[in-house]
Design an enzyme around this catalytic site. Structure first.
Site, PDB file in Angstrom:
ATOM      1  CG  LEU A 195      11.217 -19.105  13.821  1.00 42.23           C
ATOM      2  CD1 LEU A 195      11.982 -17.804  13.663  1.00 42.23           C
ATOM      3  CD2 LEU A 195      12.048 -20.273  13.334  1.00 42.23           C
ATOM      4  CB  CYS A 196       5.656 -20.808  16.138  1.00 41.94           C
ATOM      5  SG  CYS A 196       5.587 -20.534  17.892  1.00 41.94           S
ATOM      6  CB  THR A 197       5.034 -15.618  17.838  1.00 40.67           C
ATOM      7  OG1 THR A 197       4.773 -16.514  18.887  1.00 40.67           O
ATOM      8  CG2 THR A 197       4.165 -14.379  17.968  1.00 40.67           C
TER       9      THR A 197
ATOM     10  CG  ASN B 102       3.025 -19.832  11.720  1.00 42.95           C
ATOM     11  OD1 ASN B 102       3.311 -19.784  10.529  1.00 42.95           O
ATOM     12  ND2 ASN B 102       3.524 -20.740  12.538  1.00 42.95           N
TER      13      ASN B 102
END
Ligand SMILES: [Zn+2]
Length: 440
Positions: free
Chosen positions: A208-210, A213
């Site tokens: 999810l962070c990829t 962001n």
């Protein structure tokens, strides 16, 4: 069919079956009887009547196999017609197995294909026992694993010795875009699907962070719109429908904006469709090569005219044609094909039942889907958790937050696990950390 016709019709096969050669198996005896055996007696089950299944049925029927069964629960859709060549526009909505069987039976004289319009899981042991071999053209790993488990459960051991007559070979073909593979499995004798389960990585998900962001791929942008932007903006007041062009268009436009913002190239409408529906396009030529290899292996097994594939073939025709074969190894403690009970190591004694279930689902060598767990505790068989039956789920839900020790499980306790990935219940032995189990 008269003798002359038989001679002419199968003249190519007869060249292989009535003459000796350097690649023949030692037990092969050239004789006209080989063809007769194949034509009259060999009974084969084809699992799946899709892209691979159509090719397989056609190949087998033209290679002299006459007693064929095909099983598939799906019905024909418009998008199948470009490669599933036994189906026509008028067949849309009909069962694949039924239409495929009818087509072959009409087109290939003497061939008898029996269709089964249902899930493999609805068939009994006796059904599978009638076949000399099973050929899979499936796109589902769960169905493959189930079938693998079924063929394992048919094995008969006498005094620890495998009764060879109980072995039903499984030829497994798989394709994904321009890649494909074929394997020949002799249950109980050679590596099975579960031995090499880590070949099938769990479905690709992006962190999810990829996505949020640091997107680098067009897929990241599409995923962002799908999992973050859609729920937030809810443009059509409903969940995403991958078949609705308006939905896909909306996602396409928003992901395009995001891709532009991060300078990412290569985003197309088709890719959006693919990512949203989680599909990899099927390629007819890959299917054709893989099905041909499967049918050849079936012919070799049925007639002994040549040694079988040992035991895994890989094909990649993305850029030229690349193929090689290698030998995968049996897993000593395979859950499906070894007689060795598997131990499950529990990391700490505060482990809850939920942690154990997560472990069963996440471990690459287990990859279960919705495991139901029972165990013998103080001499009584207790269901600890079962998701599939609502009333039992409700009654056992509170167990999820209890620790294994609170539930009465100890070091060495055997738990029985049922799951949709196998027709058989699997026994796992719990292994607690040494110092904690001592205090039990
Ligand atoms: Zn195995």
């Amino acid at each position: 069919m008269n003798f002359d016709h038989m001679q002419r019709r199968w003249s190519s096969l007869r060249k292989v079956l009535e003459r000796s050669g350097p690649f023949c198996r030692p037990d092969f005896e050239p004789s006209p009887e080989n063809l007769q055996m194949l034509v009259d007696h060999c009974k084969v089950l084809v699992v799946g009547a899709g892209g691979l299944g159509c090719e397989l049925l056609k190949n087998l029927a033209l290679m002299g196999f006459r007693h064929l069964h095909v099983i598939d629960m799906d019905t024909i859709e418009l998008s199948n017609l470009n490669r599933q060549f036994l189906f026509r526009h008028k067949d849309i909505g009909s069962y694949k197995a039924e239409v495929a069987a009818k087509y072959i039976n009409t087109r290939v004289p003497g061939c008898n294909v029996v269709p089964h319009n249902c899930e493999i899981q609805t068939k009994s042991e006796a059904f599978f026992q009638q076949f000399h071999m099973v050929i899979c053209g499936l796109d589902s790993i769960v169905a493959r694993r189930w079938l693998n488990g079924m063929l394992m459960s048919l094995l008969v051991y006498e005094n620890g010795e495998l009764d060879q007559a109980s072995v039903i070979p499984m030829i497994d073909g798989g394709t994904e875009g321009f890649k494909g593979n074929v394997r020949v499995i002799l249950p109980g004798m050679s590596p099975c699907i579960e031995c090499t389960l880590d070949f099938y990585p769990p479905q690709v998900t992006y962190p999810l962070c990829t996505i949020a962001n640091t997107p680098r791929l067009p897929e990241h942008c599409i995923e962002y719109v799908k999992v973050i932007q859609w729920p937030k903006e809810n443009p059509f007041d409903c969940a995403i429908d991958g078949d609705d062009p308006q939905h896909i268009n909306w996602i396409y436009e928003k992901s395009n904006d995001r891709a532009a913002q991060f300078g990412i190239q290569g985003l197309t409408y088709r890719l959006v469709q693919g990512v949203v529906k989680n599909i990899i396009p099927a390629v007819a030529s890959t299917n054709a090569v893989i099905a041909a290899a499967c049918a050849t292996e079936a012919f070799k097994l049925a007639t002994s005219c040549s040694a079988s594939l040992n035991n895994y073939m890989v094909l990649n025709d993305l850029d030229g044609v690349y193929t090689y074969t290698f030998e995968v190894e049996r897993k000593v403690n395979c859950l499906a094909c070894s007689q060795v009970p598997r131990e499950i190591e529990i990391e700490d004694s505060k482990y809850k039942l939920q942690n154990l279930i997560d472990l069963l689902c996440e471990r690459p060598d287990l990859q279960m889907k919705s495991p139901a767990i029972t165990a013998i505790i103080n001499g009584k068989c207790k269901t600890l958790y079962m998701q599939m039956v609502a009333s039992i789920e409700e009654k056992t839900r509170e167990n999820l937050s209890k620790t294994l020790i609170e539930l009465g499980l100890k070091d060495g306790t055997e738990i029985n696990v049922a799951d949709i990935t196998t027709p058989n219940t699997i026994t796992l032995k719990l292994k607690f950390p040494q110092d904690n189990s001592a205090s039990q």
